[in-house]
Structure formats: structure tokens, C-alpha cells
Scaffold this active site. Structure first.
Site, PDB file in Angstrom:
ATOM      1  N   ASP A 192      -8.572   3.707   1.276  1.00 42.83           N
ATOM      2  CA  ASP A 192      -7.545   4.091   2.242  1.00 42.83           C
ATOM      3  C   ASP A 192      -8.228   4.785   3.430  1.00 42.83           C
ATOM      4  OD1 ASP A 192      -5.398   4.986   3.714  1.00 42.83           O
ATOM      5  OD2 ASP A 192      -4.443   6.053   2.051  1.00 42.83           O
TER       6      ASP A 192
ATOM      7  N   ARG B  99      -3.591  -0.386   5.359  1.00 42.59           N
ATOM      8  CA  ARG B  99      -4.142  -1.493   4.589  1.00 42.59           C
ATOM      9  C   ARG B  99      -3.211  -2.687   4.468  1.00 42.59           C
ATOM     10  NH1 ARG B  99      -5.568   2.161  -0.484  1.00 42.59           N
ATOM     11  NH2 ARG B  99      -3.714   3.174   0.332  1.00 42.59           N
TER      12      ARG B  99
ATOM     13  N   CYS C  92       0.863  -1.185   0.000  1.00 41.92           N
ATOM     14  CA  CYS C  92       0.000   0.000   0.000  1.00 41.92           C
ATOM     15  C   CYS C  92       0.901   1.237   0.000  1.00 41.92           C
ATOM     16  CB  CYS C  92      -1.018  -0.019   1.138  1.00 41.92           C
ATOM     17  SG  CYS C  92      -0.384   0.328   2.791  1.00 41.92           S
TER      18      CYS C  92
END
Length: 160
Positions: free
Chosen positions: A127, A17, A11
Site C-alpha cells: 500500500d 491500488r 483494496c
């Protein structure tokens, strides 16, 4: 004995994440008794948080579901990571592009949502960094169902 199959979740900063993906898949693999066959890591495309623990909201969401992310420390993606991992799981299309732009083998790069059984219309995992704790819980739900599907595919493809 063969080397473990190496998987890394990618990420942006490696604090929200991708640590979720790493922790969840690693636990699923351990629960399946396959920890000796797979190695799971995570990385960020940027180095802003290098060495930092996961975001406290990531850790809280994981802990609420019985996962332990306390040992995670953010790391930036390196060329060695790209070269040495068998599967690079991007959490969003910009991470996928970053991997491919840096020379990753397209056959070893995939979006996490490829495995999501709910097949979301948005191929990017949201996100949650600028959101509240509920967003982290929502992302974790998506990561859990996708990671379970990743494990099933790995089990099927790695049988000898």
C-alpha cells in the site's frame, strides 16, 4: 449476446491500488478489442474516500505510463458487488479475508499476486498511501505485469 464478465479490484480505500488495477486491466482489454466482453471496476473495503478521485500520486503514475484515471471515483464495496461480480481481485490478504467474511464465493476471489509472473514472496501488493511517488510507480509496475497475466488467463478461459 452474453453479459460481460465482471471483474472488480478490491483494496482498502479505492484510491491507490485498486484504481490502478481497474484502469490498467480496462486499457489492456480495450487494446485487445475485448471491451464488449469484460466489465472492470474497483472498490474499497472502507468508505473513507467514497466519491473522491484517485490519489493524485496514483493519477500521476498512471498518466506517466499513458493511462487515464481521471474519471475514477472511489466507491465502497457492497453486497451487490460481491454477488454480481464474476471475479473479485484482492490486492492484499486483508481484502481477501474481508471478501470471504462477507460471503463471497471463494472460487471467485483471488489475490492479484496469484498472477504476478515475478511471484513475490509477499502475497500482498504494497500500500503506497503513506509513501512517496516512487512507491506508486513500483506498485504500478507490479499491477501492470499482473494485469497482463490476468488478461491472458481471461482470454484463454473465455474463448467460445
Amino acid at each position: 449476446m452474453t453479459a460481460p464478465y465482471r471483474i472488480s479490484f478490491i483494496c482498502t480505500g479505492n484510491i491507490c491500488r485498486s484504481p490502478m488495477g481497474e484502469v490498467v486491466l480496462r486499457q489492456l482489454i480495450a487494446d485487445a478489442g475485448l471491451a464488449d466482453r469484460f466489465e472492470v471496476t474497483s472498490r474499497g473495503t472502507g468508505g473513507w474516500h467514497q466519491g473522491d478521485p484517485a490519489d493524485p500520486r496514483t493519477l500521476a503514475a498512471l498518466a506517466a505510463r499513458g493511462y487515464d484515471g481521471a474519471t475514477h471515483r472511489a466507491a465502497q464495496l457492497t453486497d451487490a458487488d460481491i454477488r454480481d461480480h464474476d471475479l473479485l481481485i484482492a490486492l492484499a490478504r486483508d481484502h481477501e479475508r474481508a471478501l470471504l467474511d462477507r460471503g463471497a464465493d471463494p472460487d471467485r476471489v483471488a489475490l492479484l499476486t496469484t498472477w504476478d509472473p515475478d511471484q513475490p514472496s509477499d502475497p500482498d501488493v504494497f500500500d503506497p498511501y503513506y509513501s512517496d511517488a516512487d512507491a506508486f510507480d513500483t506498485v504500478l509496475t507490479q499491477v501492470e505485469r499482473s494485469a497482463a497475466a490476468v488478461l491472458e488467463q481471461l482470454r484463454a478461459s473465455r474463448r467460445h
